[in-house]
Design an enzyme around this catalytic site. Structure first.
Site, PDB file in Angstrom:
ATOM      1  N   HIS A 131      -3.374  -2.852  -6.173  1.00  0.00           N
ATOM      2  CA  HIS A 131      -3.321  -2.519  -4.361  1.00  0.00           C
ATOM      3  C   HIS A 131      -4.262  -2.652  -4.531  1.00  0.00           C
ATOM      4  CE1 HIS A 131      -3.663   1.069  -0.772  1.00  0.00           C
ATOM      5  NE2 HIS A 131      -3.375  -0.090  -0.508  1.00  0.00           N
TER       6      HIS A 131
ATOM      7  N   GLU B 159      -5.928   0.392  -6.993  1.00  0.00           N
ATOM      8  CA  GLU B 159      -4.716   0.843  -7.392  1.00  0.00           C
ATOM      9  C   GLU B 159      -3.726   0.017  -8.751  1.00  0.00           C
ATOM     10  OE1 GLU B 159      -4.914   4.957  -4.377  1.00  0.00           O
ATOM     11  OE2 GLU B 159      -2.899   3.245  -3.863  1.00  0.00           O
TER      12      GLU B 159
ATOM     13  N   SER C 245       0.622  -1.423  -0.532  1.00  0.00           N
ATOM     14  CA  SER C 245      -0.266   0.165  -0.256  1.00  0.00           C
ATOM     15  C   SER C 245       0.538   1.244   0.498  1.00  0.00           C
ATOM     16  CB  SER C 245      -1.323  -0.063   1.279  1.00  0.00           C
ATOM     17  OG  SER C 245       0.003  -0.809   2.182  1.00  0.00           O
TER      18      SER C 245
ATOM     19  N   ASN D  32      -3.129   6.485  -0.728  1.00  0.00           N
ATOM     20  CA  ASN D  32      -2.358   6.768   1.160  1.00  0.00           C
ATOM     21  C   ASN D  32      -1.460   7.886   0.921  1.00  0.00           C
ATOM     22  OD1 ASN D  32      -3.527   4.504   2.328  1.00  0.00           O
ATOM     23  ND2 ASN D  32      -2.046   3.141   1.742  1.00  0.00           N
TER      24      ASN D  32
END
Ligand code: HSC
Length: 674
Positions: free
Chosen positions: A410, A422, A389, A460
């Site tokens: 991800h 992702e 991540s 993130n």
């Protein structure tokens, strides 16, 4: 009358004009005895043309065409296949009968665009289904399969084949005739049932303006003459259509579709994938395996912990059964998916995989060990994906001799539920890997978004900037519950400290420790989370974090221990704690996101600004009705954005990087659609 405006036969102005002309011809030509309306290509009609919503309405308008259908002396039947949504279903409701194939889906999804049905749907649907069902369907935007819609009285017939023949047969049958829905009476229902439906709809729809307006107008179906109620519907539709909320929802509708598009050089044939190996049988690995099984892949789930592996295998089989019982998949699919699952406790098990996805512990050394094994055991040409991540894809790929086969995929937790994926390209990823990752994501019915490689990719990284700013606000004077409440009032599903407690503070703590050696001591660093963890407060799982969970639910506020830790942090930094208003909190948190989004665009980590909005809305609880941080920024006055940037620049101090607002605020071609 065949409507042909591919791909989805949206009712744009030329279509409306042609449809009205066809109805007028049916009315005036004596040799024509009735009409069938059907859609060309893969679907009936997906509704009004959403691209026209930002512009003035052009005649003929749908309500006028539908009035012409109802007043035409000859019967008209709608033959539905694919989707009959929004204005498409309203068109069908204006006809004398509706016949559909079993695979047809029908619904009035207007509230998902911040509007209400504007062409009679709020008045005709309740006449067929009753008020409680109409309130439920219109306020949720739920789409129904033909059989379910038939049971509710929305359709007259469901036929398995020869739709057009069935429609003509209906016109030739004894029951054919004029039966305008607008002339029907709304079925009687108990007032308390209607009130219950109303309350449930408000709760589920978070009392958004479109939901509130829909309830008011739908209820008029039983109390107000049709023409008068129709005028109220149209007025409410027009007001809502012009609102920023509707513009934001249109933006995200098109952004979701745009996200799937790759730049020309990456539009390549995806590598064929039939067998997927998932390394790591923890929560994430099992969720990915479940998604892949449901999408029809053969799945090898690998873990060296045989006990965990067996447990996960059992759980997956149970989950498949449960999903069949809940009607989410068919029993046949569930059984067949169970047969496609293999458990492996040794690396040799992955030899057949076309795609390997590792979902092991988030630690570079552990990932390296996995990728060294993949190098030895995966077949040539297999895609080697990491579910990291935030780690560097290139650093992970360095452990293999085939960096060109390495890609980031991800997933978000729970992986079988969350739609966002992702797809991360490394510096050495082969040029067909992006298309392969995107195609794989779509086959799992996910929303894949292409990202470049960089700490935390899109989501993130932005969330980290937001959370860091919230930590600064803790030190500056706000308590966790004030920050959470302000951001929940803005529309986030949960405030950042509630999220942190839910996901476990120890995960962030470990990440901070891993990065401690690279942190410049001059950067502002809030030690509150570390202090909490040192006292064993890891969040919900230890019944204490930013909040207390001693009696099973979250305490209203933070307790004395937490307040003492925060106050001490403020004192150490020499800050006189001061009040932050709800607006201060919201704007600082949002501008932190916007600033990071601008940097992400400049660094080409995101292909386009609207992809950032898709990621934040689908992965981080950003309110869909605001449209994402970029859309929010575009609605603000530039001078206030600059002022807020100055505020967070001062709050951050050393190392603050100011993003280029111009690149973020510039509307690109793809954004112009909305
Ligand atoms: C409405 O109908 C309001 C009414 O009450 C009328 C009110 C009038 C009142 C007047 C009073 C004055 N328009 O999703 P896909 C494009 S509101 C324009 O990838 P799928 C889409 O952007 C509408 N474009 O396909 C994409 O373009 P791209 C209510 C539309 O097979 C392409 O079509 N209806 C469009 O996965 C393919 O779309 C809805 O909300 C539209 N209505 O799904 C339904 N719909 O190729 C919205 C699609 O350039 N549509 N496009 O990227 C859907 O849910 C899905 O598209 C389908 C197909 C399920 C239909």
């Amino acid at each position: 009358m065949e409507i042909s405006n591919l791909p989805v036969n949206a009712l744009s102005q030329p279509v409306r004009a042609a449809l009205l002309a066809a109805v007028e011809r049916l009315t005036s030509e004596p040799e024509l005895r009735g009409g069938v309306i059907l859609g060309a290509g893969r679907t009936f009609v997906a509704g009004a043309d959403i691209k026209e919503f930002g512009k003035p309405s052009l005649a003929p308008l749908l309500p006028d065409i539908f009035a012409a259908i109802e007043s035409c002396p000859k019967p008209v039947v709608a033959a539905l296949h694919g989707a009959a949504l929004g204005g498409g279903l309203e068109l069908a409701l204006a006809c004398d009968a509706r016949i559909a194939l079993p695979s047809t889906v029908v619904g009035l999804p207007e509230v998902t665009l911040g509007i209400i049905p504007g062409a009679g749907g709020t008045q005709r649907l309740p006449r067929l289904t009753g008020l409680t069902t109409a309130i439920r369907l219109i306020c949720s935007g739920e789409q129904l399969k033909a059989e379910a819609a038939h049971r509710l009285g929305m359709l007259d017939e469901v036929v398995v084949e020869d739709l057009q023949g069935a429609a003509i047969a209906w016109l030739n049958s004894a029951q054919a005739g004029k039966r305008p829905v607008s002339a029907m009476r709304v079925p009687e229902e108990a007032p308390e049932d209607i009130a219950k439906a109303e309350q449930a709809a408000l709760r589920a729809g978070k009392s958004r303006p479109a939901v509130v307006a829909a309830i008011t107008v739908v209820k008029e179906a039983s109390s107000t003459p049709f023409a008068e109620a129709l005028a109220h519907e149209r007025a409410a539709f027009l007001t809502l259509r012009a609102s920023p909320e509707a513009a934001a929802l249109r933006h995200i509708f098109f952004a979701e579709r745009e996200a799937a598009r790759l730049p020309a050089d990456l539009q390549q044939t995806p590598r064929p994938i039939r067998t997927v190996a998932v390394i790591g049988a923890g929560t994430m690995g099992s969720g990915i395996a479940l998604s892949a099984l449901e999408a029809g892949y053969t799945v090898i789930l690998l873990d060296q912990n045989t006990e965990l592996l067996a447990k996960s295998g059992d759980k997956l089989r149970t989950q498949l059964q449960e999903r069949a019982q809940a009607g989410k998949i068919s029993t046949a699919v569930a059984q067949e998916a169970q047969a496609r699952l293999t458990l492996a406790d040794g690396w040799a098990g992955i030899a057949l995989a076309d795609l390997v996805i590792e979902a092991v512990f988030e630690d570079l050394a552990v990932k390296h060990e996995v990728f060294r094994q993949l190098d030895t055991h995966a077949k040539p040409g297999a895609v080697l994906a990491t579910n990291t991540s935030y780690l560097d894809i290139d650093a992970i790929a360095a452990a293999t001799k085939r960096r060109e086969d390495v890609l980031g995929l991800h997933f978000f937790s729970p992986a079988h539920v969350m739609k966002l994926l992702e797809v991360v390209r490394g510096a050495h990823s082969a040029s067909d890997l992006a298309a392969t990752g995107m195609a794989f994501g779509k086959s799992l019915k996910k929303l894949p978004v292409l990202c470049g490689n960089g700490f935390g990719f899109i989501g993130n990284r932005i969330y980290n900037a937001y959370r860091t700013q919230c930590e600064f606000m803790l030190e500056d004077g706000a308590w966790p519950e004030e920050i959470d409440a302000a951001l929940e009032a803005f529309g986030f599903a949960m405030g950042p400290f509630s999220v942190a407690d839910l996901s476990g503070l120890d995960i962030a703590w470990r990440m901070r420790q891993a990065r401690a050696s690279t942190r410049d001591p001059r950067t502002r660093y809030v030690p509150v989370l570390d202090e909490l963890c040192e006292r064993g407060r890891f969040g919900r799982k230890t019944c204490a974090g930013y909040y207390n969970y001693a009696d099973g639910k979250r305490s209203a506020g933070s307790d004395d221990v937490v307040r003492a830790i925060i106050s001490e942090a403020s004192a150490k930094r020499g800050i006189a704690r001061h009040v932050l208003t709800t607006e201060d909190i919201q704007r600082r948190a949002l501008i932190a996101m916007v600033n990071e989004a601008a940097q992400i665009l400049t660094e080409a980590i995101a292909q386009r600004a609207s992809d950032i909005d898709v990621v934040l809305v689908h992965g981080y609880g950003f309110p869909r009705w605001v449209g994402g941080p970029v859309q929010w920024a575009r609605e603000q006055e530039r001078k206030y954005l600059e002022r807020d940037l100055d505020i967070i620049a001062a709050a951050t101090g050393f190392g603050f990087v100011r993003g280029d607002l111009d690149i973020l605020l510039k509307k690109t071609n793809e954004d112009n659609a909305s």
